[in-house]
Design a protein around this motif. Structure first.
Motif, PDB file in Angstrom:
ATOM      1  N   LEU A   4       0.856  -1.346  -0.114  1.00  0.00           N
ATOM      2  CA  LEU A   4      -0.096  -0.131  -0.012  1.00  0.00           C
ATOM      3  C   LEU A   4       0.970   1.214  -0.066  1.00  0.00           C
ATOM      4  O   LEU A   4       1.893   1.432   0.731  1.00  0.00           O
ATOM      5  CB  LEU A   4      -0.779   0.026   1.247  1.00  0.00           C
ATOM      6  CG  LEU A   4      -1.994  -1.217   1.452  1.00  0.00           C
ATOM      7  CD1 LEU A   4      -2.659  -0.875   2.817  1.00  0.00           C
ATOM      8  CD2 LEU A   4      -3.056  -1.135   0.090  1.00  0.00           C
ATOM      9  N   LYS A   5       0.440   2.283  -0.913  1.00  0.00           N
ATOM     10  CA  LYS A   5       1.273   3.326  -0.863  1.00  0.00           C
ATOM     11  C   LYS A   5       0.585   4.716  -0.798  1.00  0.00           C
ATOM     12  O   LYS A   5      -0.753   4.861  -1.188  1.00  0.00           O
ATOM     13  CB  LYS A   5       1.658   3.675  -2.388  1.00  0.00           C
ATOM     14  CG  LYS A   5       2.709   2.678  -2.879  1.00  0.00           C
ATOM     15  CD  LYS A   5       3.079   2.755  -4.300  1.00  0.00           C
ATOM     16  CE  LYS A   5       3.925   1.710  -4.842  1.00  0.00           C
ATOM     17  NZ  LYS A   5       3.878   1.759  -6.392  1.00  0.00           N
ATOM     18  N   SER A   6       0.715   5.289   0.411  1.00  0.00           N
ATOM     19  CA  SER A   6      -0.130   6.491   0.868  1.00  0.00           C
ATOM     20  C   SER A   6       0.557   7.918   0.326  1.00  0.00           C
ATOM     21  O   SER A   6       1.658   7.575  -0.341  1.00  0.00           O
ATOM     22  CB  SER A   6      -0.221   6.616   2.295  1.00  0.00           C
ATOM     23  OG  SER A   6       1.031   6.606   2.902  1.00  0.00           O
ATOM     24  N   ARG A   7       0.214   8.977   0.889  1.00  0.00           N
ATOM     25  CA  ARG A   7       0.755  10.132   0.264  1.00  0.00           C
ATOM     26  C   ARG A   7       2.309  10.243   0.634  1.00  0.00           C
ATOM     27  O   ARG A   7       3.242  10.873  -0.052  1.00  0.00           O
ATOM     28  CB  ARG A   7       0.055  11.389   0.831  1.00  0.00           C
ATOM     29  CG  ARG A   7      -1.239  11.391   0.002  1.00  0.00           C
ATOM     30  CD  ARG A   7      -1.985  12.584   0.893  1.00  0.00           C
ATOM     31  NE  ARG A   7      -2.524  11.920   2.058  1.00  0.00           N
ATOM     32  CZ  ARG A   7      -3.131  12.329   3.158  1.00  0.00           C
ATOM     33  NH1 ARG A   7      -3.566  14.061   3.291  1.00  0.00           N
ATOM     34  NH2 ARG A   7      -3.742  11.907   4.005  1.00  0.00           N
ATOM     35  N   THR A   8       2.617   9.756   2.030  1.00  0.00           N
ATOM     36  CA  THR A   8       3.959   9.826   2.526  1.00  0.00           C
ATOM     37  C   THR A   8       4.874   8.644   2.842  1.00  0.00           C
ATOM     38  O   THR A   8       6.014   8.930   2.965  1.00  0.00           O
ATOM     39  CB  THR A   8       3.844  10.619   3.859  1.00  0.00           C
ATOM     40  OG1 THR A   8       3.282   9.874   4.764  1.00  0.00           O
ATOM     41  CG2 THR A   8       3.313  11.960   3.626  1.00  0.00           C
ATOM     42  N   ALA A  24      -6.830  -2.391   6.089  1.00  0.00           N
ATOM     43  CA  ALA A  24      -5.241  -2.742   5.951  1.00  0.00           C
ATOM     44  C   ALA A  24      -4.343  -1.349   6.217  1.00  0.00           C
ATOM     45  O   ALA A  24      -3.555  -1.396   7.097  1.00  0.00           O
ATOM     46  CB  ALA A  24      -4.886  -3.451   4.828  1.00  0.00           C
ATOM     47  N   ALA A  25      -4.841  -0.306   5.465  1.00  0.00           N
ATOM     48  CA  ALA A  25      -4.094   0.959   5.672  1.00  0.00           C
ATOM     49  C   ALA A  25      -4.199   1.438   7.097  1.00  0.00           C
ATOM     50  O   ALA A  25      -3.338   1.984   7.612  1.00  0.00           O
ATOM     51  CB  ALA A  25      -4.522   2.007   4.489  1.00  0.00           C
ATOM     52  N   ILE A  26      -5.406   1.298   7.761  1.00  0.00           N
ATOM     53  CA  ILE A  26      -5.758   1.981   8.947  1.00  0.00           C
ATOM     54  C   ILE A  26      -4.751   1.181  10.159  1.00  0.00           C
ATOM     55  O   ILE A  26      -4.064   1.690  11.003  1.00  0.00           O
ATOM     56  CB  ILE A  26      -7.082   2.067   9.136  1.00  0.00           C
ATOM     57  CG1 ILE A  26      -7.870   3.224   8.438  1.00  0.00           C
ATOM     58  CG2 ILE A  26      -7.422   2.367  10.686  1.00  0.00           C
ATOM     59  CD1 ILE A  26      -9.423   2.971   8.513  1.00  0.00           C
ATOM     60  N   LYS A  27      -4.834  -0.136   9.786  1.00  0.00           N
ATOM     61  CA  LYS A  27      -4.265  -1.016  10.919  1.00  0.00           C
ATOM     62  C   LYS A  27      -2.782  -0.847  10.967  1.00  0.00           C
ATOM     63  O   LYS A  27      -2.167  -0.778  11.939  1.00  0.00           O
ATOM     64  CB  LYS A  27      -4.614  -2.236  10.299  1.00  0.00           C
ATOM     65  CG  LYS A  27      -3.869  -3.537  11.323  1.00  0.00           C
ATOM     66  CD  LYS A  27      -4.248  -4.906  10.716  1.00  0.00           C
ATOM     67  CE  LYS A  27      -3.717  -5.935  11.752  1.00  0.00           C
ATOM     68  NZ  LYS A  27      -4.065  -7.502  11.364  1.00  0.00           N
ATOM     69  N   HIS A  28      -2.278  -0.520   9.692  1.00  0.00           N
ATOM     70  CA  HIS A  28      -1.014  -0.168   9.716  1.00  0.00           C
ATOM     71  C   HIS A  28      -0.346   1.475   9.769  1.00  0.00           C
ATOM     72  O   HIS A  28       0.663   1.632   9.323  1.00  0.00           O
ATOM     73  CB  HIS A  28      -0.336  -0.839   8.345  1.00  0.00           C
ATOM     74  CG  HIS A  28      -0.358  -2.614   8.535  1.00  0.00           C
ATOM     75  ND1 HIS A  28       0.364  -3.194   9.296  1.00  0.00           N
ATOM     76  CD2 HIS A  28      -1.282  -3.281   7.943  1.00  0.00           C
ATOM     77  CE1 HIS A  28       0.064  -4.390   9.504  1.00  0.00           C
ATOM     78  NE2 HIS A  28      -0.893  -4.336   8.365  1.00  0.00           N
ATOM     79  N   ASN A  29      -1.191   2.092  10.386  1.00  0.00           N
ATOM     80  CA  ASN A  29      -1.011   3.502  10.271  1.00  0.00           C
ATOM     81  C   ASN A  29      -0.539   4.368   9.161  1.00  0.00           C
ATOM     82  O   ASN A  29       0.293   5.219   9.288  1.00  0.00           O
ATOM     83  CB  ASN A  29      -0.004   3.542  11.491  1.00  0.00           C
ATOM     84  CG  ASN A  29      -0.348   3.091  12.803  1.00  0.00           C
ATOM     85  OD1 ASN A  29      -1.749   3.363  13.159  1.00  0.00           O
ATOM     86  ND2 ASN A  29       0.476   2.436  13.522  1.00  0.00           N
ATOM     87  N   LEU A  30      -0.979   4.021   7.906  1.00  0.00           N
ATOM     88  CA  LEU A  30      -0.810   4.749   6.715  1.00  0.00           C
ATOM     89  C   LEU A  30      -1.698   5.970   6.916  1.00  0.00           C
ATOM     90  O   LEU A  30      -2.949   6.115   7.340  1.00  0.00           O
ATOM     91  CB  LEU A  30      -1.246   4.204   5.649  1.00  0.00           C
ATOM     92  CG  LEU A  30      -0.166   3.123   5.209  1.00  0.00           C
ATOM     93  CD1 LEU A  30      -0.615   2.256   3.952  1.00  0.00           C
ATOM     94  CD2 LEU A  30       1.213   3.635   4.921  1.00  0.00           C
ATOM     95  N   ASP A  31      -1.192   7.132   6.285  1.00  0.00           N
ATOM     96  CA  ASP A  31      -2.022   8.331   6.019  1.00  0.00           C
ATOM     97  C   ASP A  31      -2.907   8.412   4.839  1.00  0.00           C
ATOM     98  O   ASP A  31      -2.584   8.985   4.169  1.00  0.00           O
ATOM     99  CB  ASP A  31      -1.141   9.615   6.196  1.00  0.00           C
ATOM    100  CG  ASP A  31      -0.065   9.656   4.927  1.00  0.00           C
ATOM    101  OD1 ASP A  31       0.246   8.596   4.536  1.00  0.00           O
ATOM    102  OD2 ASP A  31       0.239  10.600   4.677  1.00  0.00           O
ATOM    103  N   TRP A  32      -3.769   7.504   4.829  1.00  0.00           N
ATOM    104  CA  TRP A  32      -4.892   7.083   3.687  1.00  0.00           C
ATOM    105  C   TRP A  32      -5.831   8.114   3.952  1.00  0.00           C
ATOM    106  O   TRP A  32      -6.567   8.133   4.937  1.00  0.00           O
ATOM    107  CB  TRP A  32      -5.214   5.815   3.835  1.00  0.00           C
ATOM    108  CG  TRP A  32      -5.490   5.109   2.603  1.00  0.00           C
ATOM    109  CD1 TRP A  32      -6.730   5.077   1.949  1.00  0.00           C
ATOM    110  CD2 TRP A  32      -4.962   4.431   1.770  1.00  0.00           C
ATOM    111  NE1 TRP A  32      -6.763   4.586   0.883  1.00  0.00           N
ATOM    112  CE2 TRP A  32      -5.708   3.957   0.449  1.00  0.00           C
ATOM    113  CE3 TRP A  32      -3.674   3.824   1.443  1.00  0.00           C
ATOM    114  CZ2 TRP A  32      -5.263   3.313  -0.580  1.00  0.00           C
ATOM    115  CZ3 TRP A  32      -2.961   3.076   0.368  1.00  0.00           C
ATOM    116  CH2 TRP A  32      -4.106   2.758  -0.663  1.00  0.00           C
ATOM    117  N   ALA A  33      -6.015   8.811   2.839  1.00  0.00           N
ATOM    118  CA  ALA A  33      -7.375   9.834   2.695  1.00  0.00           C
ATOM    119  C   ALA A  33      -8.738   8.850   2.720  1.00  0.00           C
ATOM    120  O   ALA A  33      -8.876   7.999   1.947  1.00  0.00           O
ATOM    121  CB  ALA A  33      -7.279  10.645   1.450  1.00  0.00           C
TER     122      ALA A  33
END
Length: 98
Positions: A4-8, A24-33
């Motif tokens: 997964l690729k977020s903004r940062t 999955a993004a939330i679980k792994h603390n990504l800054d997903w919009a």
């Protein structure tokens, strides 16, 4: 594997059947919009760069919020894109409208 690729930042983790890409993004603390997690805001839109076949079918919520051309280009709503059991390699990048 799930990339997964977020903004940062980007992460690579094991794909988890039944989990949405947003979860999955939330679980792994990504800054997903995202705003709603229900498919109504479309802020979690993402580009599936690889492994679309390892995701469940496009949902009614996605059909209501997105244009058919977006699906053709590989876009999904991360909150609606659920990983299938035994998923292979999936790569997704957060691409919100704004």
């Amino acid at each position: 594997m799930l990339e997964l690729k977020s903004r940062t930042k980007s992460i690579t983790v094991e794909a988890e059947a039944g989990l949405s890409l947003l979860d999955a993004a939330i679980k792994h603390n990504l800054d997903w919009a995202f705003s709603c997690t229900r498919g109504t805001c479309a802020r979690c839109r993402c580009l599936i760069e690889e492994g679309a076949e390892f995701l469940e079918e496009v949902t009614d919520e996605e059909w209501d919020r997105m244009e058919p051309e977006e699906f053709d280009e590989g876009y999904r709503l991360a909150c609606q894109a659920i990983m299938k059991p035994g998923a292979g390699s999936i790569k997704a990048a957060n691409r919100p409208y704004f």
